[in-house]
Design an enzyme around this catalytic site. Structure first.
Site, short mmCIF file in Angstrom:
data_model
loop_
_atom_site.label_atom_id
_atom_site.label_comp_id
_atom_site.label_asym_id
_atom_site.label_seq_id
_atom_site.Cartn_x
_atom_site.Cartn_y
_atom_site.Cartn_z
N VAL A 1 32.81 8.89 -9.40
CA VAL A 1 33.48 9.05 -8.10
C VAL A 1 33.93 10.49 -7.85
CG1 VAL A 1 34.33 6.67 -7.92
CG2 VAL A 1 35.81 8.43 -8.90
N LYS A 2 33.93 11.32 -8.87
CA LYS A 2 34.41 12.70 -8.71
C LYS A 2 33.32 13.54 -8.02
CE LYS A 2 38.14 11.39 -10.62
NZ LYS A 2 38.74 11.51 -11.92
N PRO A 3 33.67 14.77 -7.60
CA PRO A 3 32.71 15.55 -6.79
C PRO A 3 31.35 15.81 -7.45
CG PRO A 3 34.89 16.47 -6.57
CD PRO A 3 35.00 15.42 -7.64
#
Ligand SMILES: *Cc1c(COP(=O)(O)O)cnc(C)c1O
Length: 397
Positions: free
Chosen positions: A195-197
């Site tokens: 879910v992180k960039p």
């Protein structure tokens, strides 16, 4: 007659759920990984160093140390600073539990502080108030992808020589006054969860300009052995020493290959996230029912999260009711975060309770995270805006 909400049996704004975050993995990423799977080194091989070097360049730092996840990155940072049993580390309560947990892993005591109401980043004034002779570090969290006010934090910590850790798990690709996130604190930690960039499946990194700290963390991720597998292979030797209690926090070579491939795309993805955030900002600017968070001057926002704060005076429904109504419209909203001091593990161990951090507790009661990821289309963003307008006008007071 207002449009019936999906939660009341009306038709939803979207046919399928739009998640709040999602990885972007393309064919060249897949190729990069499969190339390593066909090579000699699946872990502790050359891709680790290659990823670390590229990451250090992108974040404007001298050293980057790859680890198995963002929590391990925080743990390594706390270990590197030699935090001992009973020593205090100041952490914001408005964060994911891992920020505070990492302090406890080494026997340290997390000392919570409140956040600024406009950004939900740690409040430097509260940090100053929380400092005691036992304070050994401060961890700032770049909430949602907005870099904290590091100059103000430095003013507070610098005169007492307290090291500053940036939990930058949300903020890869961000900047502050033109300087990249990753170069803003003494130690800076990242997560590569999907879910992180950017992602490596699971993964993490710590950046620092301090060579001694970098070496400590490199050893720590490999049981605090004096040599790693590849070094022993090169020397034709079996010898190593266990110098301290370390962990297996290594990141594999195929994950590092994915990281290298993803890292190149971060600048374009950050622009895309900023574009979607701008669509939201424009649509929400005149709405009484909610307000977006403030972006401070000088911040290049990485927009891991787009968070709105509901205005209870303008609505006759609770956050949870609006949350459920948006979910029914197939908008994958979320909440970041339940303040850490309210979790049972902290209540039991440290006696924390409701009322201790009014800004974070109030923000928690009113916040909703809207979907935002680089693969979203403008049409997806319009669906989110339509659903937010539909639900909040239905519940307008
Ligand atoms: C995701 C996250 C972490 C933990 O990272 P993992 O890779 O999931 O271990 C820590 N701090 C913050 C603020 C995060 O968002």
């Amino acid at each position: 007659m207002p449009t019936p909400l999906a939660i009341d049996g009306g038709s939803p704004v979207r046919r399928t759920l739009l998640p709040y975050g999602r990885q972007c993995v393309e064919e060249d990423d897949v190729t990069a990984v499969s190339d390593v799977l066909r090579s000699d080194w699946l872990t502790t091989g050359p891709k680790v160093e290659e990823f670390e070097k590229a990451f250090a360049v992108c974040t404007g730092t001298r050293h980057a140390v790859a680890v198995s996840n963002g929590t391990a990155a925080l743990h390594a940072a706390v270990y590197a600073l030699n935090i001992q049993e009973g020593e205090e580390v100041i952490v914001p309560t408005m964060t994911f539990a891992a920020t505070a947990n990492a302090v406890r892993f080494q026997g340290g005591t997390p000392v919570f502080v409140d956040c600024s109401p406009d950004t939900l980043c740690i409040d430097p004034k509260q940090v100053e108030r929380a400092i005691t002779p036992k304070t050994k570090a401060v961890i700032a969290v770049d909430y949602g992808g907005q870099a904290c006010d590091y100059p103000a934090l430095r003013t507070v910590t610098g005169k007492r020589n307290i090291p500053l850790i940036a939990d930058a798990c949300h903020a890869i690709g961000g900047t502050l006054d033109g300087r990249p996130v990753g170069s803003l604190a003494d130690l800076n930690t990242f997560s590569f969860h999907p879910v992180k960039p950017m992602t490596t499946g699971e993964g993490g990194m710590i950046t620092t300009d301090d060579e001694a700290l970098a070496l400590r963390m490199r050893r720590f991720r490999n049981h605090c052995l004096t040599t790693d597998h590849r070094e022993r292979q090169e020397k034709g030797s079996y010898a190593y020493e266990v110098q301290d209690l370390g962990y297996n926090y290594r990141l594999t070579d195929f994950q590092c290959a994915l990281g290298l491939s993803q890292l190149k795309k971060v600048p374009a993805w950050t622009e895309r996230r900023q574009h979607i955030a701008q669509l939201y900002n424009t649509a929400f600017a005149s709405m009484k029912a909610l307000r977006p968070l403030t972006v401070r001057k000088g911040v290049g926002h990485a927009y891991h999260l787009y968070v709105i704060l509901l205005n209870p005076d303008a609505l006759n429904a609770s956050r949870d009711e609006i949350f459920k109504a948006l979910r029914a419209e197939n908008i994958g909203v979320n909440v970041h975060y339940i303040p850490v001091h309210l979790h049972p593990s902290y209540r039991k161990r440290f006696g924390t309770h409701e009322g201790m951090f009014p800004v974070a507790e109030d923000a928690f009661s009113r916040m909703i995270t809207l979907p935002l990821f680089s693969g979203m289309t403008d049409a997806d963003a319009k669906d989110v805006i339509t659903a937010v307008q539909k639900v909040t006008s239905f519940y307008a007071r």
